[in-house]
Scaffold this motif. Sequence first.
Motif, PDB file in Angstrom:
ATOM      1  N   MET A   1     -10.462  34.830   2.838  1.00  0.00           N
ATOM      2  CA  MET A   1      -9.785  33.313   2.877  1.00  0.00           C
ATOM      3  C   MET A   1      -8.782  33.524   1.610  1.00  0.00           C
ATOM      4  O   MET A   1      -8.613  33.821   0.753  1.00  0.00           O
ATOM      5  N   SER A   2      -7.575  32.695   2.306  1.00  0.00           N
ATOM      6  CA  SER A   2      -6.427  32.553   1.259  1.00  0.00           C
ATOM      7  C   SER A   2      -6.126  30.999   0.834  1.00  0.00           C
ATOM      8  O   SER A   2      -5.120  30.660   1.411  1.00  0.00           O
ATOM      9  N   PRO A   3      -6.866  30.467   0.138  1.00  0.00           N
ATOM     10  CA  PRO A   3      -6.494  29.202  -0.255  1.00  0.00           C
ATOM     11  C   PRO A   3      -5.220  28.654  -0.942  1.00  0.00           C
ATOM     12  O   PRO A   3      -4.577  27.746  -1.039  1.00  0.00           O
ATOM     13  N   MET A   4      -4.886  29.744  -1.679  1.00  0.00           N
ATOM     14  CA  MET A   4      -3.499  29.349  -2.733  1.00  0.00           C
ATOM     15  C   MET A   4      -2.779  30.359  -2.115  1.00  0.00           C
ATOM     16  O   MET A   4      -2.808  31.805  -2.456  1.00  0.00           O
ATOM     17  N   ASN A   5      -1.489  30.056  -1.524  1.00  0.00           N
ATOM     18  CA  ASN A   5      -0.610  31.074  -0.661  1.00  0.00           C
ATOM     19  C   ASN A   5       0.742  31.342  -1.550  1.00  0.00           C
ATOM     20  O   ASN A   5       1.564  31.934  -1.203  1.00  0.00           O
ATOM     21  N   ILE A   6       0.765  30.663  -2.780  1.00  0.00           N
ATOM     22  CA  ILE A   6       1.950  30.957  -3.499  1.00  0.00           C
ATOM     23  C   ILE A   6       1.254  31.018  -5.056  1.00  0.00           C
ATOM     24  O   ILE A   6       0.510  30.082  -5.439  1.00  0.00           O
ATOM     25  N   SER A   7       1.448  32.165  -5.684  1.00  0.00           N
ATOM     26  CA  SER A   7       0.788  32.366  -7.169  1.00  0.00           C
ATOM     27  C   SER A   7       1.628  31.517  -8.081  1.00  0.00           C
ATOM     28  O   SER A   7       2.561  31.076  -8.217  1.00  0.00           O
ATOM     29  N   PRO A   8       0.450  30.918  -8.877  1.00  0.00           N
ATOM     30  CA  PRO A   8       1.034  30.122 -10.251  1.00  0.00           C
ATOM     31  C   PRO A   8       1.412  31.002 -11.420  1.00  0.00           C
ATOM     32  O   PRO A   8       1.877  30.404 -12.310  1.00  0.00           O
ATOM     33  N   PHE A   9       1.291  32.257 -11.294  1.00  0.00           N
ATOM     34  CA  PHE A   9       1.491  33.169 -12.543  1.00  0.00           C
ATOM     35  C   PHE A   9       2.752  33.000 -12.985  1.00  0.00           C
ATOM     36  O   PHE A   9       3.650  32.898 -12.008  1.00  0.00           O
ATOM     37  N   GLY A  10       3.145  33.437 -14.332  1.00  0.00           N
ATOM     38  CA  GLY A  10       4.223  33.117 -14.798  1.00  0.00           C
ATOM     39  C   GLY A  10       4.478  33.372 -16.247  1.00  0.00           C
ATOM     40  O   GLY A  10       3.578  33.838 -16.760  1.00  0.00           O
ATOM     41  N   ILE A  11       5.506  33.089 -16.927  1.00  0.00           N
ATOM     42  CA  ILE A  11       5.679  33.257 -18.211  1.00  0.00           C
ATOM     43  C   ILE A  11       5.893  31.819 -18.820  1.00  0.00           C
ATOM     44  O   ILE A  11       6.555  30.975 -18.385  1.00  0.00           O
ATOM     45  N   VAL A  12       4.862  31.451 -19.798  1.00  0.00           N
ATOM     46  CA  VAL A  12       4.559  30.243 -20.080  1.00  0.00           C
ATOM     47  C   VAL A  12       4.990  30.335 -21.782  1.00  0.00           C
ATOM     48  O   VAL A  12       4.397  31.215 -22.490  1.00  0.00           O
ATOM     49  N   SER A  13       5.784  29.408 -22.108  1.00  0.00           N
ATOM     50  CA  SER A  13       6.235  29.399 -23.865  1.00  0.00           C
ATOM     51  C   SER A  13       6.197  28.100 -24.272  1.00  0.00           C
ATOM     52  O   SER A  13       6.083  27.011 -23.483  1.00  0.00           O
ATOM     53  N   ARG A  14       6.486  28.089 -25.499  1.00  0.00           N
ATOM     54  CA  ARG A  14       7.034  26.877 -26.084  1.00  0.00           C
ATOM     55  C   ARG A  14       8.283  26.422 -25.827  1.00  0.00           C
ATOM     56  O   ARG A  14       9.129  27.427 -25.635  1.00  0.00           O
ATOM     57  N   ALA A  15       8.787  25.177 -25.418  1.00  0.00           N
ATOM     58  CA  ALA A  15      10.133  24.833 -25.289  1.00  0.00           C
ATOM     59  C   ALA A  15      11.066  25.255 -26.114  1.00  0.00           C
ATOM     60  O   ALA A  15      12.155  25.559 -25.731  1.00  0.00           O
ATOM     61  N   ASP A  16      10.581  24.878 -27.434  1.00  0.00           N
ATOM     62  CA  ASP A  16      11.648  25.585 -28.302  1.00  0.00           C
ATOM     63  C   ASP A  16      11.944  27.033 -28.748  1.00  0.00           C
ATOM     64  O   ASP A  16      12.682  27.357 -29.342  1.00  0.00           O
TER      65      ASP A  16
END
Length: 279
Positions: free
Chosen positions: A104-119
């Motif tokens: 089963m593929s419930p999530m068809n776009i990955s939320p993975f990424g680069i998360v940073s402090r906005a500053d």
Amino acid sequence: MKQLILYVLFTAVWMALLGGSPANSADDVSLRLNWYLVGFHAPIYLGKDKGFFTEEGINLTINEGRGSGVATQVVGSKSDTFGIADAGTMIIAVSKGIPIKAVMSPMNISPFGIVSRADANIKTPQDLEGKRLAVTAGDALTQLFPAVIKSNKLDADKISMVFVDPAAKVVSVLEKKADALLGSADAQFFQIEAKGVKAAALNFADIGVNTVGLSVISHNDTAAENPDLVRRFVKAMQRSFQAAVADPDAAIAAAVASKPDVNAEVLKGQLLVDLELLE
């Protein structure tokens, strides 16, 4: 003697009609999550509370996880019946001989990424050069990151990789020991903002690495020998996510009831991001 035989036969038939036969008992099924409880998992707790799994003849136990890699291993060893794992990690596991498959593929776009402090001012992939990136060796994100580098023509030597345990990535960014981390827009982003720090995110899907996200996996033997169980489990999962789309707050309430120490506000923020990635 004839009366005794008739009595035994009558009793056996009566018990079968009442559901007393072992063949009619619910299947004990365990699901290994890909991580500690996060928003994406809330619909599963909602489905369990609503009885969707019970209606499919499944007695479900939900086990928290420690990464997609661990989920592939425990399902591959049949320690758990099903698992939640990042599709990329599952593919790597299969290439190494772990006998699992996606059902089963419930999530068809990955939320993975680069998360940073906005500053930290990381607004494009090129902004990563000259920055420190908190990563965990061997996890799905680290294994996908070379594709990000290649897709965006980055100089890998100009990006400092700070290797830490998964739970230490957010701390590293909060304490400015790293400028950003490899994480998820539905997880670490909200964890950083919950500490009062403005966060930013660059999703892999938006910078050239669009992969399938979290998938439900089973052992190959389970799929081959008990396809009816797989169908029933997938049906209950589908109903669970549909119910969460209709009532996200109910999904959060079910998850919090299972683990009262989680932050309900953070969990809801995560879930709302995830619901946008389902279709």
